[in-house]
Design an enzyme around this catalytic site. Structure first.
Site, PDB file in Angstrom:
ATOM      1  N   LYS A   1       0.819  -1.220   0.000  1.00  0.00           N
ATOM      2  CA  LYS A   1       0.000   0.000   0.000  1.00  0.00           C
ATOM      3  C   LYS A   1       0.852   1.269   0.000  1.00  0.00           C
ATOM      4  O   LYS A   1       0.417   2.304  -0.472  1.00  0.00           O
ATOM      5  CB  LYS A   1      -0.900   0.003   1.231  1.00  0.00           C
ATOM      6  CG  LYS A   1      -2.148  -0.828   1.040  1.00  0.00           C
ATOM      7  CD  LYS A   1      -3.224  -0.401   2.045  1.00  0.00           C
ATOM      8  CE  LYS A   1      -4.340  -1.411   2.076  1.00  0.00           C
ATOM      9  NZ  LYS A   1      -4.461  -2.079   3.370  1.00  0.00           N
ATOM     10  N   ARG A   2       2.041   1.161   0.575  1.00  0.00           N
ATOM     11  CA  ARG A   2       2.935   2.329   0.596  1.00  0.00           C
ATOM     12  C   ARG A   2       3.176   2.875  -0.809  1.00  0.00           C
ATOM     13  O   ARG A   2       3.473   4.037  -1.003  1.00  0.00           O
ATOM     14  CB  ARG A   2       4.301   1.921   1.156  1.00  0.00           C
ATOM     15  CG  ARG A   2       4.404   1.933   2.630  1.00  0.00           C
ATOM     16  CD  ARG A   2       5.832   1.661   3.064  1.00  0.00           C
ATOM     17  NE  ARG A   2       6.378   0.421   2.503  1.00  0.00           N
ATOM     18  CZ  ARG A   2       7.427   0.376   1.704  1.00  0.00           C
ATOM     19  NH1 ARG A   2       8.048   1.483   1.362  1.00  0.00           N
ATOM     20  NH2 ARG A   2       7.853  -0.788   1.231  1.00  0.00           N
TER      21      ARG A   2
END
Ligand code: GLU
Length: 498
Positions: A268-269
């Site tokens: 998700k980063r």
């Protein structure tokens, strides 16, 4: 047919599966695994199976299973088989197949290839710690096998209810090791010494992943296991289950992971990783499919593939061995390419929710006829990279009153420019037809007469009508808006403070 020679020479039909655990949405990595399985099946005229691995009751949810199916359908990755559940075939679900795993565990118990283990988690943990402290191996020590817990029929562990009070472990006999010819990585060798008697069935009767996966791959006649190479470490255990069952092993193709631009595992980063998040951002499924296909597989230098071309060219041999890096800019570029090819009626249908989300009122959309909406879509589809971008950049054509960018107004709508706009108004009104072609020819003649470049004459109209300095060709915009709205907007802009 003489001698039945056909059956001797024919190779078995390819059967592959995608086996997601419903513990979250379908992410980009899972979607690519699904796609490679699907492409391989279609290329080989084989069968593609979808199997939901939902035996982990705590982490699996129906919602996430439904989300995975939705994403598979959106990508067009239709599966071929499954139980009939009142309509189209459903995917297989492991939670509906528990009896089968128990049956196979019983078979292994009966054959002396598995045994019951009544060691409690606390005992195991205590022994593990002691082994660690003594610098010894922490593998399960086979104590329950030595104790003779081999009897068929479930044992009851004191204090634990239910028929499956004991776990069932596979008896591993050290045969040295085994090498597989992975279709992506080449030969991979596994040493038996690294394995211990791992659990097949837990004390509540639920199968472990490594056991259920093999039983299902066997029962479903899977010929090729294509999955992420994060599963390589599970493969030796699964091979031991095949060996214990006396069944031939399928071919394996472990595909490399997907990394983020910083070369750490995609997460998700790095931005959106869920497939449906891309739908919500305005990506087309064919762009996503094309992008994912090329993420770790290639066919010469070709970047854009129709689905039919992907099916025709896809082979596992051309899947790369090294991890692929997810490149959102390239995905956006591809999406732009597909947007330009999209048929206007499809575009309009896809754009409606995006127009609404960008602030166009539903009644406004309903009032416009399809041909007009298609003309808007056609005009804006050339520059945009997503549906959301088309919607937000075209919003001004729907609005009765627009907001103009202040900087653009100050720079472009100068007093001199306003005077030229005002002077042109009656000439525009006098045009016999209000079309882009008629407008363009009028503007060209006027610009030449004034000694201006066409763009200098047109730019104030662009800012006045769209509120921005960048838009699709302004004469086509004017035709779309129609004379009445054009006049109202121009008159209003002339009153705007520069
Ligand atoms: N349920 C496993 C997963 O989601 C499947 C692994 C496999 O394909 O064997 O990772």
């Amino acid at each position: 047919m003489p001698g039945g020679s056909a059956s001797k020479t024919s190779t078995p039909q390819v059967r592959v599966r995608f086996a997601p655990s419903p513990t979250g949405y379908l992410h980009v990595g899972g979607a690519r695994t699904a796609l490679y399985n699907w492409l391989f099946a279609r290329h080989e005229n084989g069968v593609f199976i979808l199997r939901i691995e939902d035996t982990d009751a705590e982490r699996s949810t129906d919602e996430s299973a439904a989300g995975i199916l939705e994403a598979m359908r959106w990508l067009g990755l239709h599966w071929d088989e499954g139980p009939e559940v009142g309509g189209p075939v459903g995917p297989y679900r492991q939670a509906e197949r528990l009896d089968l795993y128990r049956e196979y565990a019983q078979k292994l118990l009966d054959d002396g290839k598995a045994y019951y283990c009544i060691c409690t988690p606390e005992e195991l943990e205590g022994r593990r710690k002691a082994a660690l402290a003594a610098g010894l191996s922490t593998k399960y020590d086979g104590r329950c096998w030595q104790r003779g817990n081999r009897q068929p029929g479930p044992l009851q562990r004191p204090g634990v209810g239910g028929a499956w009070g004991a776990v069932v472990r596979l008896l591993i006999r050290d045969g040295g090791g085994i090498e597989i010819a992975d279709l992506v990585h080449g030969p991979i060798r596994f040493e038996d010494a690294d394995l211990d008697d791992f659990i097949l069935l837990r004390s509540d009767g639920m199968p472990t992943y490594n056991f259920a996966v093999v039983v299902d791959d066997v029962l479903m006649g899977i010929t090729h296991v294509i999955r992420g190479d994060d599963h390589i470490s599970n493969t030796p255990r699964q091979l031991k289950v095949y060996e214990a069952l006396g069944l031939p092993i399928p071919r394996f193709a472990h595909i490399p992971m997907i990394l983020g631009p910083d070369r750490s595992r995609l997460s998700k980063r790095h931005g959106a990783t869920g497939v449906m998040a891309y739908q919500q951002m305005g990506y087309l499924p064919e762009a996503m499919v094309n992008y994912l296909a090329r993420l770790g597989w290639s066919h010469g230098d070709q970047e854009i593939f129709t689905q039919e071309e992907l099916v025709r060219h896809f082979t596992l041999e051309k899947v790369g061995r090294t991890a692929a890096v997810f490149d959102p800019v390239k995905l956006e570029w591809l999406n732009g390419q597909y947007l330009r090819q999209a048929a206007p009626d499809r575009l309009v249908a896809l754009l409606r929710p995006f127009w609404e989300a960008s602030g166009v009122r539903r009644e406004e959309l309903r009032r416009k006829d399809d041909a007009w909406l298609q003309a808007v879509a056609r005009l804006f589809q050339d520059r945009a990279r997503t549906l959301a971008e088309i919607a937000s950049s075209s919003r001004f054509v729907f609005e009765e009153k627009i907001e103009r960018d202040e900087v653009a107004v100050r720079k472009v709508l100068t007093e001199g420019a306003k005077a030229r706009v005002a002077a042109l108004l009656p000439e525009i009104e006098a045009l016999p037809t209000f079309t882009a072609a008629a407008l363009e020819s009028l503007f060209r003649t006027r610009a030449a007469a004034l000694g201006l470049k066409l763009v200098d004459l047109a730019q104030p109209f662009r800012v006045a009508l769209s509120g921005k300095t960048v838009s699709p060709p302004i004469f086509r915009i004017m035709e779309l808006l129609g004379w009445n709205l054009v006049r109202r907007r121009l008159e209003e802009a002339l009153k705007e403070e520069g």
